[in-house]
Design an enzyme around this catalytic site. Structure first.
Site, short mmCIF file in Angstrom:
data_model
loop_
_atom_site.label_atom_id
_atom_site.label_comp_id
_atom_site.label_asym_id
_atom_site.label_seq_id
_atom_site.Cartn_x
_atom_site.Cartn_y
_atom_site.Cartn_z
CG ASP A 18 -2.09 0.94 1.09
OD1 ASP A 18 -2.36 1.40 -0.05
OD2 ASP A 18 -2.73 1.23 2.11
CG ASN A 20 2.02 1.57 -5.22
OD1 ASN A 20 2.89 1.32 -4.40
ND2 ASN A 20 1.53 0.66 -6.06
N GLY A 21 0.19 5.57 -4.34
CA GLY A 21 -0.36 6.87 -4.70
C GLY A 21 0.24 7.98 -3.85
NE ARG A 31 -3.95 7.14 -7.03
CZ ARG A 31 -3.91 6.78 -5.75
NH1 ARG A 31 -3.71 7.69 -4.82
NH2 ARG A 31 -4.07 5.52 -5.41
CG HIS A 35 -0.10 2.43 -9.31
ND1 HIS A 35 -0.36 2.05 -8.01
CD2 HIS A 35 -1.13 3.23 -9.67
CE1 HIS A 35 -1.50 2.61 -7.61
NE2 HIS A 35 -1.97 3.34 -8.60
CB SER A 64 -12.98 -7.86 -5.26
OG SER A 64 -12.94 -7.94 -3.85
CD GLU A 65 -13.51 -5.04 -1.83
OE1 GLU A 65 -12.32 -5.34 -1.68
OE2 GLU A 65 -14.42 -5.90 -1.80
CG LEU A 129 8.83 -17.42 -3.39
CD1 LEU A 129 8.75 -17.41 -1.87
CD2 LEU A 129 9.25 -16.04 -3.90
NE ARG A 192 -7.84 0.95 5.22
CZ ARG A 192 -7.46 2.22 5.42
NH1 ARG A 192 -7.44 2.70 6.65
NH2 ARG A 192 -7.09 2.97 4.41
CB SER A 194 -7.95 -3.39 2.78
OG SER A 194 -7.64 -2.17 3.43
CD GLU A 205 2.51 -13.05 15.76
OE1 GLU A 205 2.62 -11.88 16.13
OE2 GLU A 205 2.01 -13.95 16.47
C1 IPE Z 1 -5.51 -2.75 -0.37
O1 IPE Z 1 -5.15 -1.42 -0.48
C2 IPE Z 1 -5.47 -3.43 -1.71
C3 IPE Z 1 -4.14 -3.64 -2.30
C4 IPE Z 1 -3.00 -3.37 -1.70
C5 IPE Z 1 -4.14 -4.21 -3.61
P1 IPE Z 1 -6.22 -0.26 -0.68
O2 IPE Z 1 -5.44 1.00 -0.81
O3 IPE Z 1 -7.14 -0.60 -1.78
O4 IPE Z 1 -7.02 -0.31 0.69
P2 IPE Z 1 -7.90 0.81 1.42
O5 IPE Z 1 -8.93 1.26 0.43
O6 IPE Z 1 -6.97 1.92 1.81
O7 IPE Z 1 -8.47 0.12 2.61
C1 IPE Z 2 -1.35 0.30 -3.47
O1 IPE Z 2 -1.20 1.68 -3.48
C2 IPE Z 2 -1.67 -0.26 -4.83
C3 IPE Z 2 -3.05 -0.76 -4.97
C4 IPE Z 2 -3.98 -0.67 -4.07
C5 IPE Z 2 -3.40 -1.40 -6.21
P1 IPE Z 2 -2.45 2.67 -3.48
O2 IPE Z 2 -2.83 2.95 -4.90
O3 IPE Z 2 -3.53 2.17 -2.63
O4 IPE Z 2 -1.78 3.98 -2.86
P2 IPE Z 2 -2.41 4.95 -1.77
O5 IPE Z 2 -2.90 4.10 -0.66
O6 IPE Z 2 -3.50 5.69 -2.46
O7 IPE Z 2 -1.27 5.80 -1.35
MG MG Z 3 -4.03 2.39 -0.69
#
Ligand code: IPE
Ligand code: IPE
Ligand code: MG
Length: 247
Positions: A18, A20-21, A31, A35, A64-65, A129, A192, A194, A205
């Protein structure tokens, strides 16, 4: 860089990649650059896991969300997935990595599903792996698909409701045959799940690290393993670590 001397290597590490954005935002970049950088961190994590002797590495790549994001971002993410398979499959195969895909395979458009199936098929016999890619994955969706199939069996008279047990559910999840994750890491400071591996994480853990995913590297992976090695897992029982000897 020194590899930690680890006596307790987790068999299965799962990562919620999580941030990247936010990594990109911080730098005033779009963003999508975050990625793209994230894919480099994926390569680092796969190498580090292999080196450390972790048997299963699960990476949450697309939930999936995540379809609810703007269409351009979804297109970018799907494009990166395609490119990753296209560019890295041969190298992963050479490195003896076995790929497993978890997630809902229904309704995947175009060449995506065939590519994912090819990645699994090509690497099926590899013994290194196991890289589990969670794609179009959501734990509730996964559990619902299991319930649906069990209900069909019950309705057909093949199964009595009272015979349903945890092992039957394990065996029908996308993760069938894969041990539960010992360690779940989430980057970016969010704490969390998610909708990730809800059933499988019963005794995992957790490690939440503040760094954004594109900054994740080998050292962070090894540090995570070190933290894990110091944890005491009890599984509802009493301590499993030998008591310290006095004196
Ligand atoms: C969880 O991250 C999904 C992935 C890492 C692929 P999200 O960025 O989608 O989760 P929320 O929306 O912050 O809970
Ligand atoms: C994780 O980074 C990649 C995916 C969920 C696919 P995010 O795109 O969720 O980046 P943030 O959480 O918005 O920083
Ligand atoms: Mg995210």
């Amino acid at each position: 860089m020194v590899k930690p001397d680890l006596t307790v290597i987790p068999k299965h590490v799962a990562i919620i990649m999580d941030g990247n954005g936010r990594w990109a935002n911080q730098r005033g970049l779009p963003r999508t650059i975050g990625h793209t950088k994230g894919v480099e961190a994926v390569r680092e994590a796969v190498k580090a896991a292999g080196e450390a002797g972790v048997e299963y590495l699960t990476l949450f790549a697309f939930s999936s969300e995540n379809w609810s994001r703007p269409e351009t971002e979804v297109t970018d993410l799907l494009g990166l997935m395609r490119r990753f398979i296209r560019r890295d499959l041969a190298e992963l195969h050479r490195s003896n990595v076995r790929i497993r895909i978890i997630g809902d395979r229904r309704n995947l458009q175009g060449d995506l599903l065939p590519m994912l199936l090819e990645a699994e098929e090509t690497t099926r016999a590899n013994s290194g792996l196991t890289l589990v890619i969670a794609f179009n994955y959501g734990s509730r969706n996964e559990i619902l698909r299991v319930i649906e199939r069990l209900a069909v069996d019950v309705a057909a008279g093949l199964l009595r409701p009272e015979d349903i047990d945890a092992a039957m559910i394990d065996g029908r999840l996308d993760t069938a045959g894969i041990p539960d994750p010992d360690l779940i890491i989430r980057t970016s400071g969010e704490e969390r799940l998610s909708n990730f591996l809800l059933w499988q994480a019963a005794y995992s853990e957790f490690l939440f690290i503040p760094d954004f995913w594109p900054d994740f590297d080998r050292q962070m992976f090894f540090d995570a393993l070190k933290t894990y090695a110091a944890r005491e897992r009890r599984f509802g029982g009493l301590t499993t670590k030998p008591a310290a000897v006095a004196g």
